[in-house]
Design a protein around this motif. Structure first.
Motif, PDB file in Angstrom:
ATOM      1  N   LEU A   1      20.181   4.958 -87.276  1.00  0.00           N
ATOM      2  CA  LEU A   1      20.649   5.919 -88.045  1.00  0.00           C
ATOM      3  C   LEU A   1      22.039   6.646 -87.532  1.00  0.00           C
ATOM      4  O   LEU A   1      23.027   6.657 -88.014  1.00  0.00           O
ATOM      5  CB  LEU A   1      19.799   6.957 -88.597  1.00  0.00           C
ATOM      6  N   VAL A   2      21.935   7.081 -86.140  1.00  0.00           N
ATOM      7  CA  VAL A   2      23.090   7.640 -85.733  1.00  0.00           C
ATOM      8  C   VAL A   2      24.125   6.536 -85.411  1.00  0.00           C
ATOM      9  O   VAL A   2      25.376   7.034 -85.503  1.00  0.00           O
ATOM     10  CB  VAL A   2      22.641   8.141 -84.192  1.00  0.00           C
ATOM     11  N   MET A   3      23.721   5.631 -85.016  1.00  0.00           N
ATOM     12  CA  MET A   3      24.829   4.121 -84.871  1.00  0.00           C
ATOM     13  C   MET A   3      25.597   4.053 -86.129  1.00  0.00           C
ATOM     14  O   MET A   3      26.945   4.078 -86.237  1.00  0.00           O
ATOM     15  CB  MET A   3      24.125   3.168 -84.530  1.00  0.00           C
ATOM     16  N   LEU A   4      24.830   4.106 -87.398  1.00  0.00           N
ATOM     17  CA  LEU A   4      25.547   3.848 -88.744  1.00  0.00           C
ATOM     18  C   LEU A   4      26.553   5.284 -89.016  1.00  0.00           C
ATOM     19  O   LEU A   4      27.359   4.968 -89.460  1.00  0.00           O
ATOM     20  CB  LEU A   4      24.565   3.837 -89.755  1.00  0.00           C
ATOM     21  N   ALA A   5      26.021   6.384 -88.868  1.00  0.00           N
ATOM     22  CA  ALA A   5      26.762   7.704 -88.728  1.00  0.00           C
ATOM     23  C   ALA A   5      28.005   7.832 -88.120  1.00  0.00           C
ATOM     24  O   ALA A   5      28.950   8.377 -88.582  1.00  0.00           O
ATOM     25  CB  ALA A   5      25.565   8.822 -88.883  1.00  0.00           C
ATOM     26  N   THR A   6      27.842   7.160 -86.516  1.00  0.00           N
ATOM     27  CA  THR A   6      29.176   7.657 -86.175  1.00  0.00           C
ATOM     28  C   THR A   6      29.855   6.160 -85.828  1.00  0.00           C
ATOM     29  O   THR A   6      31.127   5.910 -85.382  1.00  0.00           O
ATOM     30  CB  THR A   6      28.635   7.818 -84.501  1.00  0.00           C
ATOM     31  N   GLY A   7      29.474   4.946 -86.334  1.00  0.00           N
ATOM     32  CA  GLY A   7      30.184   3.801 -86.262  1.00  0.00           C
ATOM     33  C   GLY A   7      29.821   3.156 -84.851  1.00  0.00           C
ATOM     34  O   GLY A   7      30.886   2.337 -84.505  1.00  0.00           O
ATOM     35  N   ALA A   8      29.047   3.554 -84.014  1.00  0.00           N
ATOM     36  CA  ALA A   8      28.598   3.015 -83.021  1.00  0.00           C
ATOM     37  C   ALA A   8      28.457   1.669 -82.873  1.00  0.00           C
ATOM     38  O   ALA A   8      27.673   0.965 -83.945  1.00  0.00           O
ATOM     39  CB  ALA A   8      27.821   3.810 -81.953  1.00  0.00           C
ATOM     40  N   ARG A   9      29.042   0.625 -81.880  1.00  0.00           N
ATOM     41  CA  ARG A   9      28.854  -0.884 -81.793  1.00  0.00           C
ATOM     42  C   ARG A   9      27.574  -1.084 -81.192  1.00  0.00           C
ATOM     43  O   ARG A   9      27.102  -2.383 -81.307  1.00  0.00           O
ATOM     44  CB  ARG A   9      29.671  -1.354 -81.397  1.00  0.00           C
ATOM     45  N   HIS A  10      27.147  -0.128 -80.367  1.00  0.00           N
ATOM     46  CA  HIS A  10      25.716  -0.583 -79.486  1.00  0.00           C
ATOM     47  C   HIS A  10      24.971   0.639 -79.341  1.00  0.00           C
ATOM     48  O   HIS A  10      25.332   1.794 -79.292  1.00  0.00           O
ATOM     49  CB  HIS A  10      26.233  -1.083 -77.949  1.00  0.00           C
ATOM     50  N   ILE A  11      23.438   0.377 -79.316  1.00  0.00           N
ATOM     51  CA  ILE A  11      22.484   1.462 -79.406  1.00  0.00           C
ATOM     52  C   ILE A  11      22.792   2.498 -78.138  1.00  0.00           C
ATOM     53  O   ILE A  11      22.619   3.639 -78.474  1.00  0.00           O
ATOM     54  CB  ILE A  11      21.083   0.963 -79.259  1.00  0.00           C
ATOM     55  N   GLU A  12      23.216   1.871 -76.894  1.00  0.00           N
ATOM     56  CA  GLU A  12      23.398   2.555 -75.746  1.00  0.00           C
ATOM     57  C   GLU A  12      24.484   3.502 -75.938  1.00  0.00           C
ATOM     58  O   GLU A  12      24.701   4.483 -75.208  1.00  0.00           O
ATOM     59  CB  GLU A  12      23.627   1.769 -74.529  1.00  0.00           C
ATOM     60  N   ASP A  13      25.292   3.431 -76.920  1.00  0.00           N
ATOM     61  CA  ASP A  13      26.445   4.406 -77.127  1.00  0.00           C
ATOM     62  C   ASP A  13      25.863   5.711 -77.807  1.00  0.00           C
ATOM     63  O   ASP A  13      26.816   6.567 -77.967  1.00  0.00           O
ATOM     64  CB  ASP A  13      27.832   3.802 -78.097  1.00  0.00           C
ATOM     65  N   VAL A  14      24.740   5.620 -78.296  1.00  0.00           N
ATOM     66  CA  VAL A  14      24.217   6.823 -78.983  1.00  0.00           C
ATOM     67  C   VAL A  14      22.948   7.447 -78.119  1.00  0.00           C
ATOM     68  O   VAL A  14      22.103   8.295 -78.581  1.00  0.00           O
ATOM     69  CB  VAL A  14      23.725   6.554 -80.300  1.00  0.00           C
ATOM     70  N   LEU A  15      22.722   7.061 -77.059  1.00  0.00           N
ATOM     71  CA  LEU A  15      21.775   7.271 -76.063  1.00  0.00           C
ATOM     72  C   LEU A  15      22.261   8.205 -74.822  1.00  0.00           C
ATOM     73  O   LEU A  15      23.208   8.097 -74.442  1.00  0.00           O
ATOM     74  CB  LEU A  15      20.749   6.353 -75.431  1.00  0.00           C
ATOM     75  N   TRP A  16      21.574   9.569 -74.691  1.00  0.00           N
ATOM     76  CA  TRP A  16      22.153  10.397 -73.521  1.00  0.00           C
ATOM     77  C   TRP A  16      22.015   9.407 -72.265  1.00  0.00           C
ATOM     78  O   TRP A  16      22.987   9.702 -71.334  1.00  0.00           O
ATOM     79  CB  TRP A  16      21.115  11.528 -73.583  1.00  0.00           C
ATOM     80  N   LEU A  17      20.907   8.651 -72.021  1.00  0.00           N
ATOM     81  CA  LEU A  17      20.854   7.944 -70.652  1.00  0.00           C
ATOM     82  C   LEU A  17      20.001   6.632 -71.190  1.00  0.00           C
ATOM     83  O   LEU A  17      18.867   6.902 -71.666  1.00  0.00           O
ATOM     84  CB  LEU A  17      20.434   8.437 -69.545  1.00  0.00           C
ATOM     85  N   PRO A  18      20.448   5.485 -71.160  1.00  0.00           N
ATOM     86  CA  PRO A  18      19.759   4.328 -71.295  1.00  0.00           C
ATOM     87  C   PRO A  18      18.745   3.932 -70.318  1.00  0.00           C
ATOM     88  O   PRO A  18      18.633   4.508 -69.091  1.00  0.00           O
ATOM     89  CB  PRO A  18      20.746   3.081 -71.510  1.00  0.00           C
ATOM     90  N   VAL A  19      17.721   3.252 -70.617  1.00  0.00           N
ATOM     91  CA  VAL A  19      16.818   2.589 -69.274  1.00  0.00           C
ATOM     92  C   VAL A  19      17.204   1.634 -68.576  1.00  0.00           C
ATOM     93  O   VAL A  19      18.155   0.782 -69.024  1.00  0.00           O
ATOM     94  CB  VAL A  19      15.599   2.185 -70.371  1.00  0.00           C
ATOM     95  N   ARG A  20      17.281   1.999 -67.352  1.00  0.00           N
ATOM     96  CA  ARG A  20      17.857   0.929 -66.518  1.00  0.00           C
ATOM     97  C   ARG A  20      16.860   0.488 -65.336  1.00  0.00           C
ATOM     98  O   ARG A  20      15.987   1.230 -65.098  1.00  0.00           O
ATOM     99  CB  ARG A  20      19.046   1.374 -65.628  1.00  0.00           C
TER     100      ARG A  20
END
Length: 331
Positions: free
Chosen positions: A312-331
């Protein structure tokens, strides 16, 4: 892992600030509707009931040396239904959930699920909730790639059978249980050993999903009863379940049920699903007997939904990747 570096974090920061604003807005909406926010354990006897998901498992070491197997939940559904059975009539949760062997622009092994339940209502009320929540995004349009959707628009309601007829030219009920017929009528090739469900999902992926939620949200409802999962059968039409999915810009955003409350039917379904999981993947998840006990105690008539908050955050911001809306991704 360098996503904490100031330059990379600064690029994500507008999305992350939007994430916080949206989460606050949704919490305010739920409070206005009389919901209680809950937190349930991540460690569970079973991660869920999904046949095709892979879970994360760990060992719980007790002080006396005993070890118990526990799973990171893929959804808080079982636990939240226990609270429904305990007497909480409206509840929601922003839950961190876990799904192994997943990774794409829309998938991450750890993500946030917004899940909520209402006692004493049908799943049509949850449909109305979805429309109300999309209006809380505070944006003029939801975007995924080149596609846009108006969050203020009343969602289109489309049955699965109608979608198959419209986008694949298939009379779905005429093919039930016959994968050859579904393959022939849809033009989707079969693979060796395919079941009817296998062909169904391939038709959904190749011909239908990408066309849903364009311009306005789509509520795709009345799934075949073989895909009921934890949903009850629709009164008057046992071929279908009270299940719907919410689509925006071709993205599956949420999955909802008019909840199954019969403990015997639920136990039977769980066994069938785990038989299939074992046959396909050689893995069998435990059955959460405490969940079945809650149903036996008396789960009220209710409906509930799980919504991918990161999406939902991706759709609201137009982000192209889920990692663009995460504070830190899993690595």
């Amino acid at each position: 892992m360098t996503e904490w570096r100031p330059d990379k974090l600064a690029r994500r920061l507008p999305n992350l600030q939007a994430r916080n604003r949206l989460q606050a807005a949704l919490r305010g909406w739920f409070a206005g509707e009389g919901f209680v926010e809950v937190e349930t354990p991540i460690l569970q006897v079973a991660p869920g009931a999904e046949v095709h998901l892979t879970g994360f498992v760990t060992d719980w070491e007790l002080p006396d040396g005993e070890e118990r197997e526990r799973w990171l939940h893929s959804s808080p559904e079982f636990a939240m239904k226990k609270l429904l059975a305990g007497g909480i009539p409206r509840l929601f949760q922003f839950a961190r959930v876990f799904r192994n062997a997943e990774g794409s622009a829309l998938h991450h092994p750890e993500f946030t699920m917004l899940e909520w339940y209402r006692a004493g209502v049908g799943y049509e009320t949850i449909m109305a909730d979805c429309a109300a929540l999309l209006r809380q995004t505070g944006v003029e349009e939801l975007r995924w790639g080149d596609h846009v959707c108006d969050p203020q628009a009343e969602p289109e309601r489309l049955t699965v059978a109608e979608a198959f007829q419209r986008y694949a030219g298939v009379d779905l009920f005429a093919t039930l249980g016959n994968p050859d017929a579904l393959s022939a009528s849809s033009g989707i090739a079969m693979h060796a050993g395919d079941s009817w469900d296998d062909v169904f999902f391939r038709v959904m992926f190749e011909k239908i999903e990408s066309r849903l939620g364009m311009g306005r949200p789509t509520i795709l409802c009345e799934y075949p009863i073989s895909m009921a999962a934890l949903a009850r059968a629709k009164p008057g039409d046992p071929r279908v379940a009270e299940r719907f999915e919410l689509y925006v810009c071709g993205v599956e955003l949420a999955n909802a049920f008019g909840e199954l409350t019969d403990p015997d039917i639920q136990a039977e379904r769980l066994e069938v699903d785990m038989d299939m999981k074992e046959e396909l993947y050689g893995v069998r998840w435990p059955v959460d007997d405490d969940f079945l006990a809650a149903l036996d105690h008396g789960l009220p008539d209710c409906a509930g939904i799980a919504l991918g908050f990161d999406r939902l955050v991706m759709l609201a911001t137009g982000a192209r990747h889920i990692e663009d809306v995460l504070w830190l991704p899993v690595r």
